[in-house]
Design a protein around this motif. Sequence first.
Motif, PDB file in Angstrom:
ATOM      1  N   ILE A  99     -41.228  -2.812 -22.043  1.00 53.55           N
ATOM      2  CA  ILE A  99     -41.550  -3.776 -20.992  1.00 53.55           C
ATOM      3  C   ILE A  99     -40.337  -4.649 -20.689  1.00 53.55           C
ATOM      4  N   ALA A 100     -39.673  -5.128 -21.737  1.00 61.40           N
ATOM      5  CA  ALA A 100     -38.473  -5.946 -21.541  1.00 61.40           C
ATOM      6  C   ALA A 100     -37.386  -5.148 -20.828  1.00 61.40           C
ATOM      7  N   GLN A 101     -37.225  -3.888 -21.213  1.00 62.79           N
ATOM      8  CA  GLN A 101     -36.230  -3.029 -20.584  1.00 62.79           C
ATOM      9  C   GLN A 101     -36.523  -2.831 -19.095  1.00 62.79           C
ATOM     10  N   LEU A 102     -37.779  -2.556 -18.757  1.00 65.17           N
ATOM     11  CA  LEU A 102     -38.148  -2.324 -17.366  1.00 65.17           C
ATOM     12  C   LEU A 102     -37.978  -3.582 -16.520  1.00 65.17           C
ATOM     13  N   ASP A 103     -38.340  -4.735 -17.088  1.00 65.47           N
ATOM     14  CA  ASP A 103     -38.163  -5.990 -16.351  1.00 65.47           C
ATOM     15  C   ASP A 103     -36.676  -6.281 -16.128  1.00 65.47           C
ATOM     16  N   THR A 104     -35.866  -6.074 -17.157  1.00 56.59           N
ATOM     17  CA  THR A 104     -34.426  -6.315 -17.031  1.00 56.59           C
ATOM     18  C   THR A 104     -33.805  -5.384 -15.993  1.00 56.59           C
ATOM     19  N   ALA A 105     -34.262  -4.137 -15.987  1.00 56.32           N
ATOM     20  CA  ALA A 105     -33.734  -3.144 -15.051  1.00 56.32           C
ATOM     21  C   ALA A 105     -34.313  -3.303 -13.650  1.00 56.32           C
ATOM     22  N   LYS A 106     -35.269  -4.219 -13.495  1.00 55.45           N
ATOM     23  CA  LYS A 106     -35.957  -4.413 -12.214  1.00 55.45           C
ATOM     24  C   LYS A 106     -36.520  -3.086 -11.692  1.00 55.45           C
ATOM     25  N   ALA A 107     -37.198  -2.396 -12.602  1.00 54.92           N
ATOM     26  CA  ALA A 107     -37.825  -1.128 -12.245  1.00 54.92           C
ATOM     27  C   ALA A 107     -38.936  -1.320 -11.223  1.00 54.92           C
ATOM     28  N   PHE A 108     -39.499  -2.530 -11.154  1.00 55.83           N
ATOM     29  CA  PHE A 108     -40.524  -2.873 -10.168  1.00 55.83           C
ATOM     30  C   PHE A 108     -40.067  -4.094  -9.385  1.00 55.83           C
ATOM     31  N   ASP A 109     -40.609  -4.232  -8.195  1.00 58.81           N
ATOM     32  CA  ASP A 109     -40.264  -5.379  -7.364  1.00 58.81           C
ATOM     33  C   ASP A 109     -40.794  -6.673  -7.963  1.00 58.81           C
ATOM     34  N   ASP A 110     -41.890  -6.579  -8.698  1.00 54.28           N
ATOM     35  CA  ASP A 110     -42.513  -7.759  -9.303  1.00 54.28           C
ATOM     36  C   ASP A 110     -42.503  -7.640 -10.822  1.00 54.28           C
ATOM     37  N   ARG A 111     -42.762  -8.758 -11.485  1.00 55.37           N
ATOM     38  CA  ARG A 111     -42.747  -8.801 -12.944  1.00 55.37           C
ATOM     39  C   ARG A 111     -43.939  -8.035 -13.519  1.00 55.37           C
ATOM     40  N   ILE A 112     -43.724  -7.343 -14.620  1.00 59.19           N
ATOM     41  CA  ILE A 112     -44.787  -6.630 -15.325  1.00 59.19           C
ATOM     42  C   ILE A 112     -45.730  -7.632 -15.993  1.00 59.19           C
ATOM     43  N   VAL A 113     -47.030  -7.438 -15.814  1.00 55.89           N
ATOM     44  CA  VAL A 113     -48.024  -8.348 -16.396  1.00 55.89           C
ATOM     45  C   VAL A 113     -48.838  -7.668 -17.486  1.00 55.89           C
ATOM     46  N   THR A 114     -48.414  -6.496 -17.932  1.00 55.43           N
ATOM     47  CA  THR A 114     -49.137  -5.734 -18.949  1.00 55.43           C
ATOM     48  C   THR A 114     -49.243  -6.509 -20.260  1.00 55.43           C
ATOM     49  N   LEU A 115     -50.436  -6.609 -20.790  1.00 56.82           N
ATOM     50  CA  LEU A 115     -50.657  -7.231 -22.096  1.00 56.82           C
ATOM     51  C   LEU A 115     -50.392  -6.213 -23.190  1.00 56.82           C
ATOM     52  N   VAL A 116     -49.945  -6.683 -24.344  1.00 57.46           N
ATOM     53  CA  VAL A 116     -49.756  -5.849 -25.532  1.00 57.46           C
ATOM     54  C   VAL A 116     -50.542  -6.507 -26.654  1.00 57.46           C
ATOM     55  N   GLN A 117     -51.649  -5.885 -27.039  1.00 61.60           N
ATOM     56  CA  GLN A 117     -52.558  -6.478 -28.010  1.00 61.60           C
ATOM     57  C   GLN A 117     -52.964  -5.436 -29.054  1.00 61.60           C
ATOM     58  N   PRO A 118     -53.339  -5.877 -30.265  1.00 59.26           N
ATOM     59  CA  PRO A 118     -53.752  -4.915 -31.294  1.00 59.26           C
ATOM     60  C   PRO A 118     -55.056  -4.220 -30.925  1.00 59.26           C
ATOM     61  N   LEU A 119     -55.154  -2.970 -31.303  1.00 52.83           N
ATOM     62  CA  LEU A 119     -56.380  -2.193 -31.085  1.00 52.83           C
ATOM     63  C   LEU A 119     -57.402  -2.596 -32.133  1.00 52.83           C
ATOM     64  N   THR A 120     -58.537  -3.093 -31.674  1.00 53.94           N
ATOM     65  CA  THR A 120     -59.621  -3.463 -32.589  1.00 53.94           C
ATOM     66  C   THR A 120     -60.801  -2.516 -32.506  1.00 53.94           C
ATOM     67  N   GLY A 121     -60.784  -1.631 -31.517  1.00 49.22           N
ATOM     68  CA  GLY A 121     -61.860  -0.665 -31.380  1.00 49.22           C
ATOM     69  C   GLY A 121     -61.791   0.038 -30.045  1.00 49.22           C
ATOM     70  N   PHE A 122     -62.231   1.263 -30.033  1.00 44.87           N
ATOM     71  CA  PHE A 122     -62.367   2.019 -28.785  1.00 44.87           C
ATOM     72  C   PHE A 122     -63.757   2.620 -28.772  1.00 44.87           C
ATOM     73  N   TYR A 123     -64.451   2.452 -27.647  1.00 47.55           N
ATOM     74  CA  TYR A 123     -65.829   2.910 -27.522  1.00 47.55           C
ATOM     75  C   TYR A 123     -65.911   3.868 -26.337  1.00 47.55           C
ATOM     76  N   PRO A 124     -66.237   5.142 -26.573  1.00 46.65           N
ATOM     77  CA  PRO A 124     -66.261   6.104 -25.476  1.00 46.65           C
ATOM     78  C   PRO A 124     -67.280   5.727 -24.418  1.00 46.65           C
ATOM     79  N   ALA A 125     -66.911   5.954 -23.169  1.00 50.17           N
ATOM     80  CA  ALA A 125     -67.802   5.678 -22.057  1.00 50.17           C
ATOM     81  C   ALA A 125     -68.915   6.712 -21.990  1.00 50.17           C
ATOM     82  N   GLU A 126     -69.869   6.436 -21.151  1.00 50.67           N
ATOM     83  CA  GLU A 126     -71.007   7.324 -20.942  1.00 50.67           C
ATOM     84  C   GLU A 126     -70.533   8.709 -20.523  1.00 50.67           C
ATOM     85  N   ASP A 127     -71.326   9.716 -20.842  1.00 43.00           N
ATOM     86  CA  ASP A 127     -70.938  11.106 -20.596  1.00 43.00           C
ATOM     87  C   ASP A 127     -70.532  11.356 -19.145  1.00 43.00           C
ATOM     88  N   TYR A 128     -71.225  10.741 -18.198  1.00 43.23           N
ATOM     89  CA  TYR A 128     -70.952  11.063 -16.792  1.00 43.23           C
ATOM     90  C   TYR A 128     -69.591  10.546 -16.334  1.00 43.23           C
TER      91      TYR A 128
END
Length: 227
Positions: free
Chosen positions: A154-183
């Motif tokens: 993320i720091a590399q992409l922001d420094t390189a100005k890979a996007f016109d705007d700043r990256i807002v992606t959060l980076v957080q620890p995984l506490t669980g993943f719950y599969p969505a409904e079959d459909y």
Amino acid sequence: MQTRRFAALFALLSLTACAASASNAPFPNPAYDEPKTTAHATETAVLAGGCFWGMQSVFEHVRGVRQVWAGYSGGNASTAQYDTVSEGNTGHAESVKITFDPAVLSYGQLLKIYFAVAHDPTTLDRQGPDAGTQYRSEIFYASPEQKKIADAYIAQLDTAKAFDDRIVTLVQPLTGFYPAEDYHQDYARKHPNNPYIVINDAPKVAHLKQAFPGMYQEEQMVVDVRL
């Protein structure tokens, strides 16, 4: 339960999620990444970036990916249902769980596709016609090394100005993943003529094939929702 999504779609056709506000410069590889290895049969990544239909469809076409599940991350098991998550106050984000072969595909290369193709990382709590915290951009890291790679990229992409705007992606620890409904699983594959898929998601797969032909594979996986 999908009325809200399609109402937003037809009200905001000009705001498709298929293209981030990227610059014209070549999209960089991660400067810091884990080496490809045969030490493990598979590794796992959990990523959020808008509607999980499109995210799942993109990553099922990435060479080295073995399976992708649509689901929910960031909240509790008790609220991991589509109707509840769609209210936007559960803490969940629509996410995908990806298992991949680390001898073929590194975690950093997976993130390259995530940022370059799968979603727009510069829009806060929105992807194209979908708005709300459940559509946020977020990386759920499963190890300190994944966090280090994500933060560095993320720091590399922001420094390189890979996007016109700043990256807002959060980076957080995984506490669980719950599969969505079959459909929801393999929705784009099952409904290729659905207007939402045609407008928002099919162009992402086409972009992957055109921009990263060496990382593209024909869709091979059929999701088994039993994790």
